[in-house]
Design a protein around this motif. Structure first.
Motif, PDB file in Angstrom:
ATOM      1  N   PHE A 115      -3.051  50.401  18.250  1.00 28.35           N
ATOM      2  CA  PHE A 115      -1.809  49.650  18.382  1.00 28.35           C
ATOM      3  C   PHE A 115      -0.668  50.412  17.731  1.00 28.35           C
ATOM      4  CE2 PHE A 115      -4.342  45.758  19.236  1.00 28.35           C
ATOM      5  CZ  PHE A 115      -3.619  45.288  20.322  1.00 28.35           C
ATOM      6  N   GLY A 116       0.451  50.494  18.435  1.00 30.77           N
ATOM      7  CA  GLY A 116       1.640  51.108  17.871  1.00 30.77           C
ATOM      8  C   GLY A 116       2.361  50.147  16.953  1.00 30.77           C
ATOM      9  N   ASP A 117       2.887  50.643  15.870  1.00 30.05           N
ATOM     10  CA  ASP A 117       3.635  49.830  14.905  1.00 30.05           C
ATOM     11  C   ASP A 117       5.047  50.395  14.799  1.00 30.05           C
ATOM     12  OD1 ASP A 117       4.693  48.424  12.781  1.00 30.05           O
ATOM     13  OD2 ASP A 117       3.069  48.897  11.378  1.00 30.05           O
ATOM     14  N   ASP A 118       6.030  49.608  15.246  1.00 34.60           N
ATOM     15  CA  ASP A 118       7.418  50.099  15.221  1.00 34.60           C
ATOM     16  C   ASP A 118       8.185  49.654  13.987  1.00 34.60           C
ATOM     17  OD1 ASP A 118       7.935  47.439  15.695  1.00 34.60           O
ATOM     18  OD2 ASP A 118       8.915  47.739  17.633  1.00 34.60           O
ATOM     19  N   GLY A 119       7.447  49.148  12.990  1.00 35.45           N
ATOM     20  CA  GLY A 119       8.068  48.789  11.720  1.00 35.45           C
ATOM     21  C   GLY A 119       8.741  47.440  11.690  1.00 35.45           C
ATOM     22  N   THR A 120       8.638  46.658  12.773  1.00 34.36           N
ATOM     23  CA  THR A 120       9.246  45.336  12.807  1.00 34.36           C
ATOM     24  C   THR A 120       8.173  44.266  12.644  1.00 34.36           C
ATOM     25  OG1 THR A 120       9.050  45.071  15.205  1.00 34.36           O
ATOM     26  CG2 THR A 120      11.005  46.214  14.367  1.00 34.36           C
ATOM     27  N   ALA A 121       8.622  43.050  12.433  1.00 34.78           N
ATOM     28  CA  ALA A 121       7.680  41.947  12.254  1.00 34.78           C
ATOM     29  C   ALA A 121       7.021  41.550  13.567  1.00 34.78           C
ATOM     30  CB  ALA A 121       8.411  40.738  11.660  1.00 34.78           C
ATOM     31  N   ALA A 122       7.664  41.877  14.690  1.00 33.68           N
ATOM     32  CA  ALA A 122       7.099  41.541  15.992  1.00 33.68           C
ATOM     33  C   ALA A 122       5.790  42.288  16.207  1.00 33.68           C
ATOM     34  CB  ALA A 122       8.090  41.884  17.097  1.00 33.68           C
ATOM     35  N   ASP A 123       4.918  41.721  17.025  1.00 34.92           N
ATOM     36  CA  ASP A 123       3.577  42.255  17.201  1.00 34.92           C
ATOM     37  C   ASP A 123       3.548  43.440  18.165  1.00 34.92           C
ATOM     38  OD1 ASP A 123       0.889  42.691  17.298  1.00 34.92           O
ATOM     39  OD2 ASP A 123       0.346  40.741  18.083  1.00 34.92           O
ATOM     40  N   SER A 124       3.621  44.650  17.629  1.00 32.84           N
ATOM     41  CA  SER A 124       3.438  45.881  18.399  1.00 32.84           C
ATOM     42  C   SER A 124       4.247  45.929  19.691  1.00 32.84           C
ATOM     43  CB  SER A 124       1.947  46.070  18.730  1.00 32.84           C
ATOM     44  OG  SER A 124       1.190  46.163  17.557  1.00 32.84           O
ATOM     45  N   LEU A 125       5.560  45.686  19.581  1.00 27.49           N
ATOM     46  CA  LEU A 125       6.413  45.759  20.767  1.00 27.49           C
ATOM     47  C   LEU A 125       6.806  47.199  21.101  1.00 27.49           C
ATOM     48  CD1 LEU A 125       8.778  42.677  20.318  1.00 27.49           C
ATOM     49  CD2 LEU A 125       6.949  42.975  21.996  1.00 27.49           C
ATOM     50  N   GLY A 126       6.778  48.073  20.116  1.00 30.49           N
ATOM     51  CA  GLY A 126       7.047  49.483  20.357  1.00 30.49           C
ATOM     52  C   GLY A 126       8.473  49.798  20.761  1.00 30.49           C
ATOM     53  N   CYS A 127       9.425  48.997  20.311  1.00 28.68           N
ATOM     54  CA  CYS A 127      10.815  49.196  20.716  1.00 28.68           C
ATOM     55  C   CYS A 127      11.583  50.140  19.791  1.00 28.68           C
ATOM     56  CB  CYS A 127      11.530  47.846  20.793  1.00 28.68           C
ATOM     57  SG  CYS A 127      10.934  46.802  22.141  1.00 28.68           S
ATOM     58  N   ASN A 128      10.983  50.515  18.673  1.00 24.63           N
ATOM     59  CA  ASN A 128      11.585  51.467  17.747  1.00 24.63           C
ATOM     60  C   ASN A 128      10.585  52.588  17.476  1.00 24.63           C
ATOM     61  OD1 ASN A 128      14.028  49.839  17.116  1.00 24.63           O
ATOM     62  ND2 ASN A 128      12.507  48.433  16.254  1.00 24.63           N
ATOM     63  N   ALA A 129      11.028  53.608  16.798  1.00 26.84           N
ATOM     64  CA  ALA A 129      10.126  54.709  16.451  1.00 26.84           C
ATOM     65  C   ALA A 129       8.910  54.179  15.688  1.00 26.84           C
ATOM     66  CB  ALA A 129      10.874  55.742  15.612  1.00 26.84           C
ATOM     67  N   PHE A 130       7.744  54.685  16.015  1.00 27.50           N
ATOM     68  CA  PHE A 130       6.522  54.211  15.375  1.00 27.50           C
ATOM     69  C   PHE A 130       6.464  54.664  13.923  1.00 27.50           C
ATOM     70  CE2 PHE A 130       3.601  53.815  19.358  1.00 27.50           C
ATOM     71  CZ  PHE A 130       4.521  52.969  19.937  1.00 27.50           C
ATOM     72  N   VAL A 131       6.007  53.772  13.051  1.00 26.77           N
ATOM     73  CA  VAL A 131       5.834  54.124  11.642  1.00 26.77           C
ATOM     74  C   VAL A 131       4.391  54.512  11.348  1.00 26.77           C
ATOM     75  CG1 VAL A 131       7.745  52.640  10.923  1.00 26.77           C
ATOM     76  CG2 VAL A 131       5.412  51.711  10.972  1.00 26.77           C
ATOM     77  N   ASN A 132       3.517  54.364  12.335  1.00 28.22           N
ATOM     78  CA  ASN A 132       2.113  54.770  12.150  1.00 28.22           C
ATOM     79  C   ASN A 132       1.780  55.947  13.065  1.00 28.22           C
ATOM     80  OD1 ASN A 132       2.217  53.211  14.522  1.00 28.22           O
ATOM     81  ND2 ASN A 132       0.109  52.476  14.275  1.00 28.22           N
ATOM     82  N   GLY A 133       2.706  56.893  13.123  1.00 26.57           N
ATOM     83  CA  GLY A 133       2.532  58.049  13.991  1.00 26.57           C
ATOM     84  C   GLY A 133       1.258  58.826  13.724  1.00 26.57           C
ATOM     85  N   ALA A 134       0.858  58.909  12.456  1.00 28.84           N
ATOM     86  CA  ALA A 134      -0.351  59.657  12.114  1.00 28.84           C
ATOM     87  C   ALA A 134      -1.589  59.037  12.748  1.00 28.84           C
ATOM     88  CB  ALA A 134      -0.520  59.725  10.598  1.00 28.84           C
ATOM     89  N   GLU A 135      -1.584  57.709  12.892  1.00 23.20           N
ATOM     90  CA  GLU A 135      -2.712  57.017  13.509  1.00 23.20           C
ATOM     91  C   GLU A 135      -2.667  57.133  15.030  1.00 23.20           C
ATOM     92  OE1 GLU A 135      -3.107  52.961  12.180  1.00 23.20           O
ATOM     93  OE2 GLU A 135      -2.190  53.454  10.255  1.00 23.20           O
ATOM     94  N   VAL A 136      -1.458  57.139  15.584  1.00 26.07           N
ATOM     95  CA  VAL A 136      -1.287  57.131  17.037  1.00 26.07           C
ATOM     96  C   VAL A 136      -1.466  58.522  17.646  1.00 26.07           C
ATOM     97  CG1 VAL A 136       0.428  56.756  18.869  1.00 26.07           C
ATOM     98  CG2 VAL A 136       0.184  55.077  17.022  1.00 26.07           C
ATOM     99  N   ALA A 137      -1.099  59.546  16.921  1.00 25.40           N
ATOM    100  CA  ALA A 137      -1.128  60.916  17.449  1.00 25.40           C
ATOM    101  C   ALA A 137      -2.493  61.274  18.021  1.00 25.40           C
ATOM    102  CB  ALA A 137      -0.746  61.910  16.361  1.00 25.40           C
ATOM    103  N   GLY A 138      -2.492  61.744  19.264  1.00 20.64           N
ATOM    104  CA  GLY A 138      -3.725  62.136  19.918  1.00 20.64           C
ATOM    105  C   GLY A 138      -4.528  60.991  20.491  1.00 20.64           C
ATOM    106  N   LYS A 139      -4.031  59.760  20.336  1.00 13.97           N
ATOM    107  CA  LYS A 139      -4.735  58.580  20.809  1.00 13.97           C
ATOM    108  C   LYS A 139      -3.967  57.931  21.974  1.00 13.97           C
ATOM    109  CE  LYS A 139      -7.899  58.491  17.492  1.00 13.97           C
ATOM    110  NZ  LYS A 139      -7.374  59.434  16.496  1.00 13.97           N
ATOM    111  N   ILE A 140      -4.529  56.867  22.520  1.00 10.69           N
ATOM    112  CA  ILE A 140      -3.843  56.050  23.524  1.00 10.69           C
ATOM    113  C   ILE A 140      -3.169  54.898  22.797  1.00 10.69           C
ATOM    114  CG2 ILE A 140      -4.149  54.526  25.517  1.00 10.69           C
ATOM    115  CD1 ILE A 140      -6.483  56.307  26.382  1.00 10.69           C
TER     116      ILE A 140
END
Length: 232
Positions: free
Chosen positions: A62-87
């Protein structure tokens, strides 16, 4: 390889003959199977999923854009290290589909799965203002499918495949509605033939082998029904 026929969640196209495209959960075993989906086609730089070379396979995060909303992905991801290389997985809502996918791409994701935020089938997606910059495969799955995999995605247990299944499995035969071969005489109006003995036709069909092994012993069987009643 899995001995399976991917009949669900498949899109067809005249390009590459009749290539099979799927969004498929490979593991955990309890969730394995194809998901109903739509995909970002002709957005500009998004890959042609009919080409097997453009398929992606990796664990989903799941992408985390740093907002309280549930993984909407509307801003830069704050968990890039987890997302990199993944779906990357995000939810539909608030911003354009192209923006969600671009944020996933910028975080290093190799693909993006968007979960519909309304019950029912996934919808067609528009690129929006920035979608032309997206270069990764982008699909939408249904709200229900998203709910079924959510807890396992969070646990890091969901491996997915997105793309053409050509040669992916050893055994994978398919037949489509347009491939059924029927003689012209099947169009004879019922009142011309008094009974079944007056009309006899041969039927058949084209079978497509998307698997990596030859299937020389394949055979077809057919059922003929009238108004829901089986007659042959």
């Amino acid at each position: 390889m899995k001995r399976t026929l991917l009949a669900t969640g498949v899109l067809l196209s005249a390009m590459y003959g009749k290539a099979q495209i799927t969004t498929y959960v490979l593991q955990p075993p309890a969730l394995e199977g194809a998901l109903e989906f739509t995909w970002a086609e002709n957005w500009g730089l998004t890959p042609d999923l009919h080409d097997p070379a453009n398929a992606v396979q990796q664990f989903a995060v799941f992408g985390d854009d740093g907002t309280a909303a549930d993984s909407l992905g509307c801003n830069a991801f704050v968990n890039g290290a987890e997302v990199a290389g993944k779906i990357a997985v995000v939810y539909r809502g608030t911003c354009e589909f192209g923006m969600k996918a671009l944020n996933a791409q910028n975080a290093g994701a190799i693909g993006c799965v968007i979960i519909n935020n309304a019950p029912g089938a996934p919808i067609a997606m528009g690129a929006g203002a920035v979608g032309a910059q997206d270069t990764i495969p982008i699909v939408m799955i249904s709200f229900e499918a998203g709910a079924s995999i959510r807890s396992e995605v969070i646990a890091g247990n969901v491996e997915m495949f997105i793309g053409s299944v050509q040669n992916l499995f050893d055994f994978n035969l398919s037949i489509y509605k347009g491939d059924v071969l029927m003689a012209k005489s099947t169009g004879v109006p019922s009142w011309v033939a008094a009974d079944g003995s007056e009309l006899s036709v041969d039927m058949g069909g084209w079978i497509h082998n998307f698997g990596s092994l030859d299937q020389s012993d394949a055979s077809l069987s057919a059922t003929v029904s009238v108004n829901g009643t089986e007659v042959y």
